[in-house]
Design a protein around this motif. Structure first.
Motif, PDB file in Angstrom:
ATOM      1  N   ILE A 493       0.856  -1.190   0.000  1.00  0.00           N
ATOM      2  CA  ILE A 493       0.000   0.000   0.000  1.00  0.00           C
ATOM      3  C   ILE A 493       0.892   1.240   0.000  1.00  0.00           C
ATOM      4  CG2 ILE A 493      -1.742   1.294   1.273  1.00  0.00           C
ATOM      5  CD1 ILE A 493      -2.750  -1.370   2.384  1.00  0.00           C
ATOM      6  N   GLN A 494       0.812   2.020  -1.066  1.00  0.00           N
ATOM      7  CA  GLN A 494       1.579   3.253  -1.178  1.00  0.00           C
ATOM      8  C   GLN A 494       0.706   4.367  -1.750  1.00  0.00           C
ATOM      9  OE1 GLN A 494       5.378   1.474  -3.178  1.00  0.00           O
ATOM     10  NE2 GLN A 494       6.027   3.348  -2.136  1.00  0.00           N
ATOM     11  N   ARG A 495       1.157   5.572  -1.535  1.00  0.00           N
ATOM     12  CA  ARG A 495       0.483   6.750  -2.094  1.00  0.00           C
ATOM     13  C   ARG A 495       0.777   6.858  -3.583  1.00  0.00           C
ATOM     14  NH1 ARG A 495       0.884  13.048  -0.012  1.00  0.00           N
ATOM     15  NH2 ARG A 495       0.726  14.047  -2.057  1.00  0.00           N
ATOM     16  N   VAL A 496      -0.275   7.078  -4.385  1.00  0.00           N
ATOM     17  CA  VAL A 496      -0.126   7.299  -5.820  1.00  0.00           C
ATOM     18  C   VAL A 496      -0.668   8.690  -6.127  1.00  0.00           C
ATOM     19  CG1 VAL A 496      -0.752   6.524  -8.125  1.00  0.00           C
ATOM     20  CG2 VAL A 496      -0.368   4.840  -6.309  1.00  0.00           C
ATOM     21  N   ASP A 497       0.198   9.576  -6.642  1.00  0.00           N
ATOM     22  CA  ASP A 497      -0.193  10.954  -6.934  1.00  0.00           C
ATOM     23  C   ASP A 497      -0.817  11.067  -8.324  1.00  0.00           C
ATOM     24  OD1 ASP A 497       0.730  12.532  -4.580  1.00  0.00           O
ATOM     25  OD2 ASP A 497       2.662  11.651  -5.117  1.00  0.00           O
ATOM     26  N   GLY A 498      -1.581  12.165  -8.520  1.00  0.00           N
ATOM     27  CA  GLY A 498      -2.155  12.457  -9.827  1.00  0.00           C
ATOM     28  C   GLY A 498      -3.257  11.507 -10.244  1.00  0.00           C
ATOM     29  N   VAL A 499      -3.970  10.912  -9.282  1.00  0.00           N
ATOM     30  CA  VAL A 499      -5.057   9.991  -9.608  1.00  0.00           C
ATOM     31  C   VAL A 499      -6.228  10.748 -10.227  1.00  0.00           C
ATOM     32  CG1 VAL A 499      -6.751   8.378  -8.620  1.00  0.00           C
ATOM     33  CG2 VAL A 499      -4.370   8.345  -7.848  1.00  0.00           C
ATOM     34  N   ALA A 500      -6.475  11.964  -9.753  1.00  0.00           N
ATOM     35  CA  ALA A 500      -7.571  12.784 -10.290  1.00  0.00           C
ATOM     36  C   ALA A 500      -7.253  14.247 -10.030  1.00  0.00           C
ATOM     37  CB  ALA A 500      -8.895  12.394  -9.642  1.00  0.00           C
ATOM     38  N   PHE A 501      -8.008  15.122 -10.702  1.00  0.00           N
ATOM     39  CA  PHE A 501      -7.833  16.557 -10.529  1.00  0.00           C
ATOM     40  C   PHE A 501      -9.180  17.190 -10.205  1.00  0.00           C
ATOM     41  CE2 PHE A 501      -4.248  15.239 -12.994  1.00  0.00           C
ATOM     42  CZ  PHE A 501      -3.201  16.028 -12.550  1.00  0.00           C
ATOM     43  N   THR A 502      -9.165  18.152  -9.305  1.00  0.00           N
ATOM     44  CA  THR A 502     -10.397  18.869  -8.979  1.00  0.00           C
ATOM     45  C   THR A 502     -10.717  19.852 -10.096  1.00  0.00           C
ATOM     46  OG1 THR A 502      -9.195  20.568  -7.766  1.00  0.00           O
ATOM     47  CG2 THR A 502      -9.947  18.656  -6.516  1.00  0.00           C
ATOM     48  N   PRO A 503     -11.953  20.267 -10.238  1.00  0.00           N
ATOM     49  CA  PRO A 503     -12.328  21.194 -11.317  1.00  0.00           C
ATOM     50  C   PRO A 503     -11.871  22.619 -11.021  1.00  0.00           C
ATOM     51  CG  PRO A 503     -14.229  20.675  -9.932  1.00  0.00           C
ATOM     52  CD  PRO A 503     -13.119  19.782  -9.471  1.00  0.00           C
ATOM     53  N   PRO A 504     -11.874  23.519 -12.023  1.00  0.00           N
ATOM     54  CA  PRO A 504     -11.564  24.938 -11.804  1.00  0.00           C
ATOM     55  C   PRO A 504     -12.562  25.524 -10.802  1.00  0.00           C
ATOM     56  CG  PRO A 504     -11.617  24.393 -14.141  1.00  0.00           C
ATOM     57  CD  PRO A 504     -12.174  23.210 -13.403  1.00  0.00           C
ATOM     58  N   PRO A 505     -12.302  26.692 -10.205  1.00  0.00           N
ATOM     59  CA  PRO A 505     -11.273  27.658 -10.643  1.00  0.00           C
ATOM     60  C   PRO A 505      -9.871  27.364 -10.111  1.00  0.00           C
ATOM     61  CG  PRO A 505     -12.542  28.574  -8.833  1.00  0.00           C
ATOM     62  CD  PRO A 505     -13.193  27.266  -9.166  1.00  0.00           C
ATOM     63  N   VAL A 506      -9.760  26.480  -9.099  1.00  0.00           N
ATOM     64  CA  VAL A 506      -8.428  26.170  -8.572  1.00  0.00           C
ATOM     65  C   VAL A 506      -8.217  24.660  -8.687  1.00  0.00           C
ATOM     66  CG1 VAL A 506      -6.848  26.413  -6.633  1.00  0.00           C
ATOM     67  CG2 VAL A 506      -8.681  28.088  -6.942  1.00  0.00           C
ATOM     68  N   PRO A 507      -7.819  24.170  -9.845  1.00  0.00           N
ATOM     69  CA  PRO A 507      -7.635  22.719 -10.004  1.00  0.00           C
ATOM     70  C   PRO A 507      -6.509  22.220  -9.113  1.00  0.00           C
ATOM     71  CG  PRO A 507      -6.774  23.898 -11.897  1.00  0.00           C
ATOM     72  CD  PRO A 507      -7.495  24.917 -11.069  1.00  0.00           C
ATOM     73  N   LYS A 508      -6.689  21.016  -8.607  1.00  0.00           N
ATOM     74  CA  LYS A 508      -5.720  20.455  -7.668  1.00  0.00           C
ATOM     75  C   LYS A 508      -5.570  18.969  -7.950  1.00  0.00           C
ATOM     76  CE  LYS A 508      -7.168  20.371  -3.491  1.00  0.00           C
ATOM     77  NZ  LYS A 508      -7.595  20.842  -2.156  1.00  0.00           N
ATOM     78  N   SER A 509      -4.317  18.487  -7.947  1.00  0.00           N
ATOM     79  CA  SER A 509      -4.047  17.069  -8.155  1.00  0.00           C
ATOM     80  C   SER A 509      -4.332  16.301  -6.865  1.00  0.00           C
ATOM     81  CB  SER A 509      -2.591  16.867  -8.573  1.00  0.00           C
ATOM     82  OG  SER A 509      -2.283  15.497  -8.658  1.00  0.00           O
ATOM     83  N   LEU A 510      -5.065  15.199  -6.983  1.00  0.00           N
ATOM     84  CA  LEU A 510      -5.412  14.380  -5.828  1.00  0.00           C
ATOM     85  C   LEU A 510      -4.640  13.062  -5.863  1.00  0.00           C
ATOM     86  CD1 LEU A 510      -9.300  14.838  -5.743  1.00  0.00           C
ATOM     87  CD2 LEU A 510      -7.541  16.196  -4.612  1.00  0.00           C
ATOM     88  N   PHE A 511      -4.369  12.516  -4.669  1.00  0.00           N
ATOM     89  CA  PHE A 511      -3.680  11.227  -4.594  1.00  0.00           C
ATOM     90  C   PHE A 511      -4.608  10.184  -3.981  1.00  0.00           C
ATOM     91  CE2 PHE A 511      -2.677  13.098  -0.430  1.00  0.00           C
ATOM     92  CZ  PHE A 511      -2.864  12.029   0.436  1.00  0.00           C
ATOM     93  N   GLN A 512      -4.167   8.937  -4.020  1.00  0.00           N
ATOM     94  CA  GLN A 512      -4.929   7.837  -3.442  1.00  0.00           C
ATOM     95  C   GLN A 512      -3.959   6.766  -2.951  1.00  0.00           C
ATOM     96  OE1 GLN A 512      -7.298   5.166  -6.047  1.00  0.00           O
ATOM     97  NE2 GLN A 512      -9.050   5.620  -4.721  1.00  0.00           N
TER      98      GLN A 512
END
Length: 651
Positions: A493-512
């Motif tokens: 079990i490890q952290r994986v970055d860039g799994v999803a991105f939040t919508p604008p106006p401030v998009p943000k990369s999410l991990f899982q």
């Protein structure tokens, strides 16, 4: 950096000797059930100015001190495995945090009585679930006299103060032991080489205050030599500031956090009953409660909570459970054992003004183990355990909808061969399969909007292989321990970055957190202790550790330096005066799975002890003598040069 001359000379001598480790207060390689364990006691922690459980454990080769700066927490990694994978026990009772599995070991002071024992990789099938990478057990000391104890007071840099008291005694059919401790610091000093940034102007570290106290004790009834019934308690109260981030990563938002409550209570009952000359039953019953408050503020004044990121978060966790172990020794030179474990983990969380959410898991474990002595110094231990976990309650904290979880399970076999080559040298070879179930936080947390939950996480499993040699020469004056290990983790079990991105106006990369495949841990450990003469004792420990994701090499294993060295001398310059210089060095390490790293960690300490009388000792010393500016977590500088003084009295 050049090592001080005194350490260089003694180390060169050590490397030409035919030996290796074991005594840093008293660190011994021993066997408890099937485990390969090492020990460190309070005296070692005192000799090397280690103030808490995390710092004390780092005296054992293969264990690295870890800081999580974003939460102001101290922990360890053991051969690359973190605290979720290496459970902590007190007298066999689990004391972890049910929600995330990360107890802050910086909050745990070390009583003046007792021993810390660590099993690396291969632990007994009777010890219960989730010991993927090993386990840590603090054992309270049993007093040996009608009345004995100690008192200590001290002061250290940053307006630090401490006080400790221990007392115990034996009765005709029982014994008692109680310990109290208190430690407080206004702020720890930064290195003179630290360069000020907007969130930190140097000198005394911003918002680094802390205060902790602990009360622990046991009362035991011993109606016969083979029977014992013990009631125990361990109460902790803590609060701390959370120093702000000082790095240059624009993706990291500076936090203005305080922890006004870090409270943990553990109550337990231990019983040992001789059912017959060949049969013994041991039971453990426990209740552990953890209450925690986190306050997030608008800015460095820590006075208002109006921003979107400001909140007050409350945790109320508890664990209840027990275990029973049956041992039979009716067959010649053979022990047959069976153990059953059960625990219920309950977690409640809420932000003030928001809904309260509840999570609950049940975990079971059944183990069988047998040990046989074949004479001629050959001992074989074999066993197997079956662990399983069920979800009682879980919820999506964004929607409030309930989450149904499937039960998960794992089978864990083990075998260990020990061979005495002669009266001074022992070799061992062992194999064990271990597992860990994902924590509540692993499966369900949004991590303050930074992550996507993963309720379907499967257990991690590790196959451990361990080969070692321990011995002593010259009437025990020189002791050594050396070994090789290899561990393959499946469904890691490890952290994986860039799994999803939040919508604008401030998009943000999410991990899982995900089961990412195969991770290998392997390495070599070597330690030596030499009592050259009545004046000089020296020690060297070295660990080489590799931890690599074979499925996805881009995902780094964190907080695991490749090379780590610890050196020390004990110079008994007179009957009443002892000087103890020590040196710690470790490679750079990754602090995120994405590959962010920190530099080399190097620390020179020196401690002196003056015996004022047969009972009283004055201690004084300096840590980080060379005042290095360094980090164990990026953007969170470590303590600079610090001074300490304490007075101890033993009765």
């Amino acid at each position: 950096m050049k090592l001080p001359f005194l350490l260089m000379v003694s180390t060169a001598c050590l490397l030409h000797a035919e030996l290796t480790l074991t005594e840093l207060g008293e660190m011994v390689v021993s066997s408890q059930k099937s485990s390969l364990s090492e020990q460190v006691d309070h005296q070692a922690a005192e000799d090397f100015a280690r103030q808490n459980l995390a710092e004390s454990l780092s005296l054992i080769p293969g264990i690295s001190l870890q800081r999580t700066g974003a939460r102001a927490e101290s922990g360890i990694t053991l051969r690359g495995f973190d605290l979720r994978q290496v459970p902590i026990f007190i007298d066999g009772i689990p004391v972890y945090v049910p929600y995330d599995g990360y107890p802050d070991l910086g909050r745990f002071s070390i009583p003046d009585t007792g021993t810390i024992e660590v099993a690396k990789g291969i632990s007994s099938a009777l010890d219960g679930p989730n010991a993927l990478g090993g386990l840590v057990n603090y054992y309270s000391k049993r007093p040996e006299k009608p009345l004995e104890g100690s008192l200590r007071v001290g002061a250290f840099s940053g307006c630090g103060q401490e006080a400790n008291m221990s007392a115990g005694g034996i009765e005709s059919k029982g014994y008692w032991q109680f310990d109290l401790s208190w430690i407080k610091q206004d702020a720890f000093p930064l290195s003179g080489d630290f360069r000020p940034v907007p969130s930190e102007n140097g000198g005394q570290r911003e918002n680094s205050w802390s205060e902790d106290w602990r009360a622990s004790g046991r009362v035991a009834w011993t109606p016969s030599v083979d029977d014992e019934y013990t009631l125990g308690i361990w109460i902790q109260r803590g609060e701390k500031g959370n120093p702000p981030y000082t790095g240059n990563d624009p993706a990291i938002q500076t936090r203005f956090w305080k922890w006004p409550q870090w409270d943990k209570d553990t109550y337990y009952l231990l019983t040992k009953t001789a059912l017959s000359p060949d049969n013994t039953l041991e039971t453990k019953f426990h209740f552990d409660r953890f209450q925690n408050t986190l306050e997030s503020y608008d800015n460095a004044t820590y006075s208002t909570q109006t921003k979107p990121y400001a909140f007050t978060s409350l945790y109320d966790d508890w664990t209840a459970g027990g275990s029973a172990q049956f041992d039979n020794r009716s067959l010649t030179n053979t022990r047959i054992s069976a153990a059953l474990h059960y625990k219920l983990d309950h977690h409640e969380e809420m932000n003030l003004g928001k809904p309260r959410y509840t999570f609950e898991d049940q975990t079971y474990s059944f183990g069988l183990e047998t040990e046989h002595d074949f004479h001629h110094g050959t001992t074989v231990t074999a066993g197997i355990s079956h662990d399983w976990q069920e979800v009682n309650e879980a919820v999506d904290t964004n929607t409030g909808a309930p989450i149904n979880g499937d039960s998960v399970d794992s089978w864990n076999p083990e075998i260990l061969l020990k061979q005495e080559l002669n009266e001074d040298v022992t070799a061992h070879f062992g194999y064990a399969r271990k597992s860990r179930f994902a924590t509540i936080k692993d499966r369900y947390s949004y991590r303050l909007g930074q992550a996507i939950p993963n309720p379907d996480l499967q257990p991690e499993t590790a196959n451990h292989f361990d080969l070692g040699l321990d011995g002593k020469t010259h009437d025990g004056r020189y002791e050594y321990s050396t070994g090789l290990f290899y561990s393959r983790v499946d469904d890691a079990i490890q952290r994986v970055d860039g799994v999803a991105f939040t919508p604008p106006p401030v998009p943000k990369s999410l991990f899982q957190l995900q089961n990412v495949g195969v991770v290998d841990h392997y390495g070599f450990e070597f330690s030596v202790n030499a009592k050259w003469n009545p004046i000089l004792e020296s020690g060297l420990r070295y660990a080489w550790t590799q931890a690599e994701n074979q499925t996805n090499p881009a995902l780094k294993v964190t907080n695991t330096p490749e090379n780590e060295i610890f050196l020390f001398n004990k110079l008994r310059l007179s009957e009443n005066f002892c000087l103890i210089p020590s040196y710690t060095w470790s490679d750079s390490r990754y602090v995120t799975t994405a590959g962010k790293s920190v530099g080399i960690y190097s620390k020179m300490d020196i401690k002196a002890e003056l015996s004022i009388s047969a009972q009283a000792t004055l201690g004084f010393g300096v840590t980080n003598l060379l005042d290095r500016n360094q980090e164990l977590d990026e953007g969170f500088p470590e303590e600079g040069r610090s001074y300490l003084i304490n007075l101890s009295y033993v009765f």
